[in-house]
Design an enzyme around this catalytic site. Structure first.
Site, PDB file in Angstrom:
ATOM      1  CG  ASN A   1      98.204  58.743  23.595  1.00  0.00           C
ATOM      2  OD1 ASN A   1      97.043  59.337  23.540  1.00  0.00           O
ATOM      3  ND2 ASN A   1      98.652  57.871  23.386  1.00  0.00           N
TER       4      ASN A   1
ATOM      5  CE  LYS B   1      99.152  57.968  27.283  1.00  0.00           C
ATOM      6  NZ  LYS B   1     100.651  57.045  28.260  1.00  0.00           N
TER       7      LYS B   1
ATOM      8  CG  HIS C   1      99.165  53.608  23.971  1.00  0.00           C
ATOM      9  ND1 HIS C   1      99.378  52.934  25.459  1.00  0.00           N
ATOM     10  CD2 HIS C   1      99.781  54.210  23.602  1.00  0.00           C
ATOM     11  CE1 HIS C   1     100.106  54.085  25.881  1.00  0.00           C
ATOM     12  NE2 HIS C   1     100.081  54.493  24.581  1.00  0.00           N
TER      13      HIS C   1
ATOM     14  CD  GLU D   1      98.741  54.586  28.570  1.00  0.00           C
ATOM     15  OE1 GLU D   1      98.053  54.671  28.011  1.00  0.00           O
ATOM     16  OE2 GLU D   1      99.475  54.135  29.226  1.00  0.00           O
TER      17      GLU D   1
ATOM     18  CD  GLU E   1     104.401  54.784  23.204  1.00  0.00           C
ATOM     19  OE1 GLU E   1     104.368  56.257  22.634  1.00  0.00           O
ATOM     20  OE2 GLU E   1     102.931  55.074  23.078  1.00  0.00           O
TER      21      GLU E   1
ATOM     22  N   GLY F   1     105.480  57.488  30.651  1.00  0.00           N
ATOM     23  CA  GLY F   1     104.145  57.935  31.749  1.00  0.00           C
ATOM     24  C   GLY F   1     105.502  58.291  33.216  1.00  0.00           C
TER      25      GLY F   1
ATOM     26  CB  SER G   1     109.374  59.503  29.876  1.00  0.00           C
ATOM     27  OG  SER G   1     109.062  58.791  30.266  1.00  0.00           O
TER      28      SER G   1
ATOM     29  N   GLY H   1     103.002  61.772  25.191  1.00  0.00           N
ATOM     30  CA  GLY H   1     101.826  61.591  26.081  1.00  0.00           C
ATOM     31  C   GLY H   1     101.383  62.778  27.131  1.00  0.00           C
TER      32      GLY H   1
HETATM   33  P1  PGA Z   1     104.336  59.788  28.142  1.00  0.00           P
HETATM   34  O1  PGA Z   1     102.972  58.629  26.924  1.00  0.00           O
HETATM   35  O2  PGA Z   1     104.740  60.431  26.938  1.00  0.00           O
HETATM   36  O3  PGA Z   1     103.936  60.472  29.102  1.00  0.00           O
HETATM   37  O4  PGA Z   1     105.481  58.462  28.789  1.00  0.00           O
HETATM   38  C1  PGA Z   1     103.808  58.437  25.675  1.00  0.00           C
HETATM   39  C2  PGA Z   1     102.331  57.165  25.684  1.00  0.00           C
HETATM   40  O5  PGA Z   1     102.030  56.710  25.919  1.00  0.00           O
HETATM   41  O6  PGA Z   1     102.027  57.701  24.464  1.00  0.00           O
END
Ligand code: PGA
Length: 256
Positions: A13, A15, A101, A103, A171, A177, A217, A238
């Site tokens: 992803n 983003k 998601h 976000e 998630e 992140g 992560s 991500g």
């Molecule tokens: P991350 O994000 O691997 O940077 O933690 C994962 C995601 O939000 O899909």
């Protein structure tokens, strides 16, 4: 009904990252899939920003790399300035779309009902929906994780969801992140619970076969441990998906 969950799925992803010059990372992933990753057990997907989708689809068309969108509108077409429909994503070369998601849920106030409508829109357009669920840090600390993911799952899954059109991504919001991940035992507990709920919601057949990804992560160092957990059928990645080297190392967990 006896059955086997399909091939594991590793999704990148991106983003709101990536410019035209990022095609070099795509090239790296495609080259890996045609070389060292050729016999890997997993499917590999990148969800770039919509601006890059058509170009990436063109470059990836002779490879096994799958492409997806990061969000879609509920409707197929219409007066919705700035939005992109599942139908448009499919037309641009996507085979799937991420919906719900955290976000999007946090930044755009998306609730479960909207996520369900988006997933239904994706199915209608012939896309696989990758439906994200996961608890906040406060919910995690309060021991409410299983209750929260159960409620999100039930309210975000459209009718007629099945293993062909739906993937679930667990998630934990606090793991995204942050460099933090739940313990493997915690991941096992939540994924096992999601599997049980899927069986109850979709029936034994479909519920046993829908792939459940872990996200939050995931990196080249922790991927092997996380992907070995029962009922973890792949990853939603991500930050570590932005560089072909890291992303293919994660997928490499599924190469023998
Ligand atoms: P991350 O994000 O691997 O940077 O933690 C994962 C995601 O939000 O899909």
């Amino acid at each position: 009904m006896a059955g086997k969950v399909g091939r594991p799925l590793v999704v990148g992803n991106w983003k709101m990252n990536g410019l035209a010059s990022s095609v070099k990372e795509l090239r790296g992933v495609v080259a890996w899939l045609q070389g060292p990753g050729k016999d890997c057990r997993c499917e590999l997907m990148i969800c770039p920003p919509a601006t890059l989708l058509v170009g990436f689809a063109d470059r990836a068309k002779k490879s096994a790399l799958l492409l997806g969108g990061q969000d879609c509108h509920v409707m197929g077409v219409g007066a919705h300035t700035g939005d992109i429909s599942a139908r448009m994503l499919k037309d641009a070369g996507a085979g799937a779309v991420i919906v719900g998601h955290s976000e999007r849920r946090i930044d755009h106030g998306e609730d479960n009902a909207l996520v369900r409508a988006k997933a239904a829109g994706a199915h209608k357009a012939g896309l696989v929906s990758i439906i994200c669920i996961g608890e906040s840090l406060a919910e995690h600390k309060a021991g409410r994780t299983l209750r929260v993911v159960s409620a999100q799952l039930k309210a975000s899954l459209p009718a007629r969801s099945n293993a062909r059109n739906t993937v679930i991504a667990y998630e934990p919001v606090w793991a995204i992140g942050s460099g933090l991940t739940p313990t493997l035992a915690q991941v096992a507990g939540v994924h096992g619970h999601i599997r049980m709920r899927l069986r109850a919601l979709l029936g034994e057949g479909a519920g046993a076969l829908v792939r459940i990804l872990y996200g939050g992560s995931v990196n080249p160092k922790n991927a092997a441990g996380l992907m070995a957990v029962v009922d973890v059928n792949g990853a939603l990645v991500g930050g570590s998906s932005l560089k072909a080297r890291d992303f293919t190392k994660i997928a490499g967990v599924y190469c023998s």
